[in-house]
Design a protein around this motif. Structure first.
Motif, PDB file in Angstrom:
ATOM      1  N   GLU A  78       0.841  -1.204   0.000  1.00  0.00           N
ATOM      2  CA  GLU A  78       0.000   0.000   0.000  1.00  0.00           C
ATOM      3  C   GLU A  78       0.881   1.261   0.000  1.00  0.00           C
ATOM      4  OE1 GLU A  78      -3.479   1.704  -0.503  1.00  0.00           O
ATOM      5  OE2 GLU A  78      -3.220  -0.480  -0.373  1.00  0.00           O
ATOM      6  N   LYS A  79       1.909   1.192   0.834  1.00  0.00           N
ATOM      7  CA  LYS A  79       2.846   2.313   0.987  1.00  0.00           C
ATOM      8  C   LYS A  79       3.561   2.609  -0.341  1.00  0.00           C
ATOM      9  CE  LYS A  79       7.130   2.160   2.602  1.00  0.00           C
ATOM     10  NZ  LYS A  79       8.130   1.408   3.381  1.00  0.00           N
ATOM     11  N   GLN A  80       3.996   1.522  -0.997  1.00  0.00           N
ATOM     12  CA  GLN A  80       4.696   1.699  -2.281  1.00  0.00           C
ATOM     13  C   GLN A  80       3.765   2.268  -3.352  1.00  0.00           C
ATOM     14  OE1 GLN A  80       6.275  -2.384  -2.565  1.00  0.00           O
ATOM     15  NE2 GLN A  80       8.293  -1.484  -2.864  1.00  0.00           N
ATOM     16  N   ILE A  81       2.496   1.840  -3.320  1.00  0.00           N
ATOM     17  CA  ILE A  81       1.533   2.329  -4.316  1.00  0.00           C
ATOM     18  C   ILE A  81       1.264   3.822  -4.108  1.00  0.00           C
ATOM     19  CG2 ILE A  81      -0.861   2.124  -5.146  1.00  0.00           C
ATOM     20  CD1 ILE A  81      -0.566  -0.945  -4.542  1.00  0.00           C
ATOM     21  N   GLN A  82       1.166   4.215  -2.855  1.00  0.00           N
ATOM     22  CA  GLN A  82       0.963   5.644  -2.556  1.00  0.00           C
ATOM     23  C   GLN A  82       2.154   6.468  -3.042  1.00  0.00           C
ATOM     24  OE1 GLN A  82       0.186   6.385   1.568  1.00  0.00           O
ATOM     25  NE2 GLN A  82      -1.874   5.506   1.501  1.00  0.00           N
ATOM     26  N   TRP A  83       3.326   5.943  -2.789  1.00  0.00           N
ATOM     27  CA  TRP A  83       4.583   6.594  -3.203  1.00  0.00           C
ATOM     28  C   TRP A  83       4.593   6.746  -4.723  1.00  0.00           C
ATOM     29  CZ3 TRP A  83       8.469   9.276  -1.360  1.00  0.00           C
ATOM     30  CH2 TRP A  83       9.732   9.224  -1.946  1.00  0.00           C
ATOM     31  N   LEU A  84       4.219   5.667  -5.395  1.00  0.00           N
ATOM     32  CA  LEU A  84       4.180   5.636  -6.851  1.00  0.00           C
ATOM     33  C   LEU A  84       3.174   6.641  -7.405  1.00  0.00           C
ATOM     34  CD1 LEU A  84       4.884   2.623  -8.819  1.00  0.00           C
ATOM     35  CD2 LEU A  84       2.622   3.435  -9.289  1.00  0.00           C
ATOM     36  N   ASP A  85       1.989   6.698  -6.780  1.00  0.00           N
ATOM     37  CA  ASP A  85       0.969   7.657  -7.219  1.00  0.00           C
ATOM     38  C   ASP A  85       1.471   9.081  -7.093  1.00  0.00           C
ATOM     39  OD1 ASP A  85      -0.819   5.768  -7.920  1.00  0.00           O
ATOM     40  OD2 ASP A  85      -2.007   5.877  -6.079  1.00  0.00           O
ATOM     41  N   ARG A  86       2.140   9.337  -5.970  1.00  0.00           N
ATOM     42  CA  ARG A  86       2.650  10.693  -5.757  1.00  0.00           C
ATOM     43  C   ARG A  86       3.698  11.041  -6.812  1.00  0.00           C
ATOM     44  NH1 ARG A  86       4.679  11.046   0.097  1.00  0.00           N
ATOM     45  NH2 ARG A  86       3.670   9.066   0.513  1.00  0.00           N
ATOM     46  N   LEU A  87       4.548  10.080  -7.135  1.00  0.00           N
ATOM     47  CA  LEU A  87       5.578  10.320  -8.149  1.00  0.00           C
ATOM     48  C   LEU A  87       4.955  10.561  -9.513  1.00  0.00           C
ATOM     49  CD1 LEU A  87       8.316   7.669  -7.352  1.00  0.00           C
ATOM     50  CD2 LEU A  87       8.377  10.103  -6.900  1.00  0.00           C
ATOM     51  N   MET A  88       3.948   9.770  -9.863  1.00  0.00           N
ATOM     52  CA  MET A  88       3.343   9.883 -11.191  1.00  0.00           C
ATOM     53  C   MET A  88       2.633  11.222 -11.357  1.00  0.00           C
ATOM     54  SD  MET A  88       4.135   7.422 -13.216  1.00  0.00           S
ATOM     55  CE  MET A  88       2.966   7.431 -14.588  1.00  0.00           C
TER      56      MET A  88
ATOM     57  N   SER B 103       8.682   5.423   5.144  1.00  0.00           N
ATOM     58  CA  SER B 103       7.648   4.693   5.864  1.00  0.00           C
ATOM     59  C   SER B 103       6.476   5.579   6.283  1.00  0.00           C
ATOM     60  CB  SER B 103       8.262   4.011   7.092  1.00  0.00           C
ATOM     61  OG  SER B 103       8.889   4.978   7.897  1.00  0.00           O
ATOM     62  N   ALA B 104       6.565   6.895   6.011  1.00  0.00           N
ATOM     63  CA  ALA B 104       5.455   7.781   6.360  1.00  0.00           C
ATOM     64  C   ALA B 104       4.286   7.514   5.407  1.00  0.00           C
ATOM     65  CB  ALA B 104       5.892   9.232   6.278  1.00  0.00           C
ATOM     66  N   GLU B 105       3.180   7.059   5.954  1.00  0.00           N
ATOM     67  CA  GLU B 105       2.037   6.661   5.127  1.00  0.00           C
ATOM     68  C   GLU B 105       1.433   7.849   4.380  1.00  0.00           C
ATOM     69  OE1 GLU B 105       0.261   3.492   4.980  1.00  0.00           O
ATOM     70  OE2 GLU B 105       2.124   2.624   5.747  1.00  0.00           O
ATOM     71  N   GLN B 106       1.340   8.982   5.050  1.00  0.00           N
ATOM     72  CA  GLN B 106       0.589  10.109   4.485  1.00  0.00           C
ATOM     73  C   GLN B 106       1.478  11.328   4.252  1.00  0.00           C
ATOM     74  OE1 GLN B 106      -3.289  10.740   4.311  1.00  0.00           O
ATOM     75  NE2 GLN B 106      -2.957   8.660   3.617  1.00  0.00           N
ATOM     76  N   GLY B 107       2.727  11.099   3.909  1.00  0.00           N
ATOM     77  CA  GLY B 107       3.632  12.228   3.764  1.00  0.00           C
ATOM     78  C   GLY B 107       4.208  12.538   5.131  1.00  0.00           C
ATOM     79  N   TYR B 108       5.494  12.745   5.187  1.00  0.00           N
ATOM     80  CA  TYR B 108       6.140  12.911   6.492  1.00  0.00           C
ATOM     81  C   TYR B 108       5.828  14.267   7.113  1.00  0.00           C
ATOM     82  CZ  TYR B 108       9.712  12.884  10.067  1.00  0.00           C
ATOM     83  OH  TYR B 108      10.357  12.926  11.262  1.00  0.00           O
ATOM     84  N   PHE B 109       5.826  15.317   6.275  1.00  0.00           N
ATOM     85  CA  PHE B 109       5.651  16.670   6.789  1.00  0.00           C
ATOM     86  C   PHE B 109       4.193  17.113   6.728  1.00  0.00           C
ATOM     87  CE2 PHE B 109      10.115  16.660   5.214  1.00  0.00           C
ATOM     88  CZ  PHE B 109      10.736  16.877   6.439  1.00  0.00           C
ATOM     89  N   ALA B 110       3.900  18.187   7.489  1.00  0.00           N
ATOM     90  CA  ALA B 110       2.535  18.709   7.512  1.00  0.00           C
ATOM     91  C   ALA B 110       2.269  19.563   6.269  1.00  0.00           C
ATOM     92  CB  ALA B 110       2.328  19.546   8.773  1.00  0.00           C
ATOM     93  N   TRP B 111       1.011  19.640   5.865  1.00  0.00           N
ATOM     94  CA  TRP B 111       0.585  20.520   4.773  1.00  0.00           C
ATOM     95  C   TRP B 111       0.721  21.963   5.280  1.00  0.00           C
ATOM     96  CZ3 TRP B 111      -0.162  19.546  -0.158  1.00  0.00           C
ATOM     97  CH2 TRP B 111      -0.860  20.466  -0.953  1.00  0.00           C
TER      98      TRP B 111
END
Ligand SMILES: [Zn+2]
Length: 341
Positions: A169-179, A200-208
């Motif tokens: 799931e984590k890798q897919i999120q990472w991939l989506d963000r990259l794409m 390993s940060a599921e939702q982005g490490y830093f705050a919006w």
């Protein structure tokens, strides 16, 4: 006596001439090397070229291929062979025929056929070592350009490939963000591994950085046409705006120390830099075009606390926050690390 002196003088002249010629030759060689050096592609340029070529051979886009590898190899593409990764992107369809003699001539009868949808079955069909790259696979397939064979390669969908490879799931999120981040050129230009706590940060490490603003008006890019100057230049950060942007709060993306408050930042306008030390890593976030500042230099701030407000100071087309992020001195696309929740 006279003759001897003359001979001596002549010999000296000859040496001087040779020395001069050697000097000129060395100088010319030096200039030539310097000049040619500019046309020798850097390692990154070569890698980018290889990714493009490998993707073209596989029939996928090079963005897909780079993203796939970036996630698999955690941003470290240095020792990755794009032509090997490209094998994962292809599936192979084959048919085998047998010539059947008949009284009035003969015909090709289909004996078997099928689709090989993963790299290991393609390698074993050709009798290739596992780990053979796409160049080797295509070379092997050339030997089957005979009437008894039909071989066709077609590209896989990236979505199918990540399911096949069991991406987390984590890798897919990472991939989506990259794409969607549009930063692939930049990533290839500076391949560096991001630390584990980021990965390993599921939702982005830093705050919006802007709790009330959610529209990305410009993404990080190695080169884009500047809206005001009209010339092509890099966009070193991300622009965020939205309704009623002017005066909207800007928060620190992580705990840190305010290292600079610049009230007269030229085209950056009023801007703040915050340093975040995480282990041995130094992250610096920079918030530009602010209308007000609510912190002082040297002040410690905590994640999500307001440090200023969005404005239109410096050079811009309207009120927005321009956020820049550096990781150990390297500019990085903030959208890889912040997620609007
Ligand atoms: Zn900007």
């Amino acid at each position: 006596m006279k003759a001897r002196r003359k001979r001596y003088r002549n010999r000296n002249k000859k040496w001087g001439k040779m020395l001069l010629m050697t000097g000129i030759a060395v100088f010319i060689i030096f200039i030539l090397f310097n000049f040619l050096g500019r046309f020798i592609p850097s390692e990154e340029e070569k890698k980018a070229e290889d990714y493009k070529k490998a993707a073209e051979m596989a029939g996928c886009t090079w963005q897909e291929l780079v993203t796939y590898d970036t996630v698999r190899y955690e941003n470290n593409l240095k020792n990755v062979n794009p032509y090997l990764s490209a094998v994962d992107f292809v599936k192979m369809y084959y048919e085998i025929y047998n010539y059947v003699e008949t009284e009035n001539g003969g015909y090709w009868a289909l004996v078997s056929g099928g689709t090989l949808s993963d790299s290991s079955s393609i390698w074993s069909w050709f009798g290739l070592d596992s780990g053979s790259d796409l160049n080797a696979v295509l070379k092997a397939s050339k030997k089957y350009q005979k009437p008894e064979f039909v071989i066709r390669f077609s590209p896989k969908e990236l979505n199918d490939l990540i399911i096949e490879k069991g991406f987390s799931e984590k890798q897919i999120q990472w991939l989506d963000r990259l794409m969607t981040s549009g930063s692939l050129d930049e990533m290839l230009g500076s391949s560096y591994a991001l630390p584990d706590y980021i990965e390993s940060a599921e939702q982005g490490y830093f705050a919006w950085p802007t709790p009330a603003l959610h529209v990305i008006t410009s993404k990080f890019a190695s080169a884009r046409k500047h809206p005001v100057f009209g010339i092509t230049r890099a966009h070193n950060g991300v622009d965020i705006s939205g309704d009623n942007a002017e005066g909207s709060p800007v928060v620190a993306i992580d705990n840190g120390v305010v290292i600079s408050v610049d009230l007269n930042g030229g085209e950056r306008g009023i801007n703040i830099k915050v340093q975040h030390n995480i282990g041995n890593d130094i992250w610096i976030s920079r918030y530009q075009h602010l209308s007000t500042v609510q912190v002082a230099e040297g002040q410690s701030v905590t994640k999500n606390t307001t440090i200023g407000t969005v404005g239109n100071t410096g050079v811009g087309t309207g009120p927005h926050l321009h956020l820049e992020l550096t990781y150990n001195g390297v500019l990085i696309d903030p959208l890889l690390l912040i997620v609007d929740k």
